[in-house]
Design a protein around this motif. Structure first.
Motif, short mmCIF file in Angstrom:
data_model
loop_
_atom_site.label_atom_id
_atom_site.label_comp_id
_atom_site.label_asym_id
_atom_site.label_seq_id
_atom_site.Cartn_x
_atom_site.Cartn_y
_atom_site.Cartn_z
N HIS A 140 0.86 -1.18 0.00
CA HIS A 140 0.00 0.00 0.00
C HIS A 140 0.90 1.24 0.00
N CYS A 148 -2.00 -3.66 -1.31
CA CYS A 148 -3.12 -3.32 -2.19
C CYS A 148 -3.61 -4.54 -2.96
N VAL A 224 -1.46 3.40 -8.44
CA VAL A 224 -2.30 4.27 -7.62
C VAL A 224 -1.90 5.69 -7.95
N ARG A 228 -5.54 8.87 -5.49
CA ARG A 228 -5.76 7.59 -4.82
C ARG A 228 -6.71 6.66 -5.58
N ARG A 229 -6.76 6.84 -6.87
CA ARG A 229 -7.53 5.92 -7.70
C ARG A 229 -6.62 4.77 -8.12
N VAL A 230 -7.18 3.56 -8.14
CA VAL A 230 -6.43 2.36 -8.49
C VAL A 230 -6.65 2.03 -9.96
N ASP A 242 -7.82 -6.07 -4.83
CA ASP A 242 -7.18 -4.86 -4.29
C ASP A 242 -8.09 -4.23 -3.26
N GLY A 244 -8.07 -1.00 -2.59
CA GLY A 244 -8.11 0.45 -2.78
C GLY A 244 -6.91 1.10 -2.13
N ALA A 245 -6.86 2.39 -2.15
CA ALA A 245 -5.73 3.11 -1.55
C ALA A 245 -6.21 4.23 -0.65
#
Length: 246
Positions: A140, A148, A224, A228-230, A242, A244-245
Motif C-alpha cells: 500500500h 493493495c 495508484v 488515490r484511484r487504483v 485490491d 483500494g488506496a
C-alpha cells in the motif's frame, strides 16, 4: 536455502527451494551484485560510471556491460520523450534505475544456469522468481503494513516505483521537477530488467505512464494515482482483490 545481505543500499534476499543447491552458488550471486555496485554506482568515486562521468575514460573505453546499461537507458529516454533520463541537467550520470533490475536479472540467470528451478530473489522489494507459483504482495503506498493486491507469478518479475520509501526522488526529465502524478506504480514483466526500468520510466511520465507501461509487450500494471484511484491492466495476475488506496 535462505540468505539475506545488504547490497547496493538495500536488503537482498535469496531463497532457493530444493535440497541440491550447488556449492558456492549463493556466494556467486551476492558476489556479482557487490561487483555491480562497485562498478556502476554513482556514489563510489572509483566506479566505472564515475570515471566515465569525469571524463577519465571515453565512451569507446567502457566495458560491454556498461555499454549495455547505457543503451538500455537511452532506449527508455527515447521512448518516454525524455521523461526518463539518467543524465539530468545539473546532476552526474546516474544509471541506477536500470542497473538494479539489470544486475538482479543477471543474478537470476546465474541461478538458472546452475540448474535451479525454483527460487525467489528479492532486491529491496523488486522481485524475480523462478518456477512457481509464487505470491508477491504490492505494498500500500500510504500504509506500510498493508498490501493493495497479491500477485501470483511464475518465471517472472515485478518491480514498483513509488514515493513512500524515498520521497519525490524520481524526476521528470522533461521538466526537471519531481514526478508527483502517481503514488506508486508496479509492473509485472518477463524480466526484472524490463519491470524495473519500465516502472521507473512510467512513474516519471506521471499518469500518462500507466497506459504507456501497460501497452508494452509482456507488461502488466498496477498503479495508484495522486487522487488515490487504483488502475490495473486486464492481464494482471491478481489472486487477492485490491483494497483500494483510500
Amino acid at each position: 536455502m535462505h540468505r539475506v545481505e545488504h547490497v547496493m543500499g538495500f536488503p537482498v534476499s535469496l531463497r532457493i527451494d530444493g535440497e541440491d543447491v550447488p556449492e558456492g552458488l549463493a556466494d556467486a550471486v551476492f558476489g556479482w551484485l557487490r561487483e555491480t555496485d562497485a562498478r556502476f554506482s554513482p556514489f563510489q568515486p572509483g566506479s566505472e560510471v564515475r570515471r566515465l562521468d569525469r571524463g577519465e575514460i571515453g565512451p569507446d573505453g567502457i566495458s560491454a556491460d556498461l555499454r549495455e546499461v547505457l543503451d538500455l537507458s537511452e532506449r527508455y529516454r527515447a521512448e518516454t520523450g525524455g521523461a526518463f533520463d539518467v543524465r539530468l541537467p545539473g546532476r552526474g550520470l546516474d544509471p541506477c534505475a536500470v542497473v538494479k533490475g539489470w544486475s538482479v536479472q543477471r543474478a537470476a540467470q546465474l541461478l538458472r544456469r546452475a540448474g535451479v528451478g525454483r527460487f525467489c530473489l528479492n532486491a529491496g522489494g523488486d522481485v524475480v522468481v523462478g518456477g512457481g507459483p509464487w505470491r508477491v504482495g504490492v505494498r500500500h503506498p500510504e500504509t506500510a503494513d498493508q498490501v493493495c493486491a497479491v500477485l501470483e507469478l511464475s518465471d517472472a518479475a515485478v518491480a514498483t516505483s513509488a514515493r513512500y520509501a524515498r520521497g519525490d526522488h524520481i524526476v521528470d526529465g522533461r521538466t526537471g521537477l519531481p514526478a508527483t502524478g502517481l503514488l506508486s506504480l508496479t509492473v509485472v514483466a518477463p524480466t526484472l530488467t524490463e519491470a524495473d526500468a519500465t516502472a521507473t520510466a512510467a512513474f516519471a511520465l506521471g499518469t500518462e505512464g500507466i497506459a504507456w507501461a501497460a501497452g508494452r509487450h509482456g507488461c502488466e500494471v498496477f498503479a495508484v494515482d495522486g487522487d488515490r484511484r487504483v488502475h490495473r491492466s486486464g492481464g494482471l495476475p491478481v489472486v487477492a482483490p485490491d483494497g483500494g488506496a483510500g
